[in-house]
Design an enzyme around this catalytic site. Structure first.
Site, short mmCIF file in Angstrom:
data_model
loop_
_atom_site.label_atom_id
_atom_site.label_comp_id
_atom_site.label_asym_id
_atom_site.label_seq_id
_atom_site.Cartn_x
_atom_site.Cartn_y
_atom_site.Cartn_z
CE LYS A 149 -3.77 -2.27 2.52
NZ LYS A 149 -4.62 -2.25 3.73
NE ARG A 213 11.75 0.15 -8.46
CZ ARG A 213 11.04 1.05 -9.13
NH1 ARG A 213 11.66 2.00 -9.81
NH2 ARG A 213 9.73 1.01 -9.13
CE1 TYR A 245 17.11 -0.36 -17.69
CE2 TYR A 245 15.05 0.81 -17.30
CZ TYR A 245 16.36 0.54 -16.96
OH TYR A 245 16.93 1.19 -15.88
#
Length: 248
Positions: A149, A213, A245
């Protein structure tokens, strides 16, 4: 889709010069988009006109958006797509990061906090702030799910089997957050220090949360995830930042 260019132009009260401009812009648009419209292709078109003058870019965007709306009205498109001139287009890096061997990240270490932080980024693509916000109540290890959340919304992410033992170990005695002291989450600097210590211990000094990441992004792309799917997984408002990417 090209076959609808002339009916579209005929439906508008345009001068001869305007008709030529519309026709030229739409032929270019259709050549790049093809017969199937999707967000990925629209982003590619957005990139293709990024270096034009502001007036030329606005003209092409306006023409394309009018055409997209026309296709939606005649039910050629089931969804209404729209290009915006506020989308920022990322420049493609000449050398993309390579996928590294991450086996060593899962080996036994005395730096268990930094290890778990790095694994949550590698396995789920989380940002440090998202890692810090993981609540005990939102971790379901039986069903291998994490409900995340954030201010951007709620995401439900699957947990891999290999990640479960690391989570079980650190959940013991926790009150509210996965990373906490007496119910209070640790500071941003705490996360930075523990991650830095761990990656240095395994020979990856300089490997930041952002680069970890990026490893997740590269692996998901290699696994066949589309730019839109990956954007949803990461909880991004727009897939624009992922474009570099997906460019060959």
């Amino acid at each position: 889709m090209k076959s609808y260019i002339e009916p579209f132009i005929a439906s508008k009260a345009l001068s001869q010069n305007s008709q030529k401009a519309y026709r030229y812009d739409l032929q270019q648009f259709c050549q790049l988009i093809g017969e199937r419209v999707n967000q990925d292709k629209l982003l590619l078109y957005q990139n293709s006109i990024a270096n034009l003058s502001l007036s030329a870019k606005k003209r092409k965007l306006s023409t394309a958006n009018q055409f997209l709306y026309y296709l939606y009205q005649i039910k050629y498109l089931n969804s209404y797509f729209r290009l915006t001139d506020t989308m920022k287009v990322m420049r493609t890096e000449k050398q993309q990061a390579a996928i590294i061997n991450t086996d060593i990240f899962y080996q036994k270490t005395p730096f268990v906090w930094g290890q778990l932080i790095s694994l949550l980024i590698l396995e789920l693509g989380l940002t440090p702030s998202e890692v810090a916000g993981i609540e005990v109540a939102n971790l379901d290890l039986n069903f291998q799910m994490l409900t995340l959340k954030t201010k951007k919304g709620v995401r439900v992410l699957p947990l891999s089997q290999i990640l479960i033992p690391f989570l079980e170990q650190q959940l013991v005695g926790k009150e509210a957050y996965l990373f906490e002291h007496r119910g209070i989450p640790f500071s941003r600097q705490w996360f930075f220090n523990h991650l830095k210590t761990f990656v240095r211990s395994i020979g990856y000094e300089g490997l930041t949360a952002q680069k970890l990441r990026e490893q997740f992004i590269l692996k998901e792309k290699l696994a066949g995830k589309s730019i839109i799917e990956l954007s949803d997984i990461l909880g991004l408002k727009s897939p624009v930042t992922l474009e570099k990417y997906y460019k060959s």
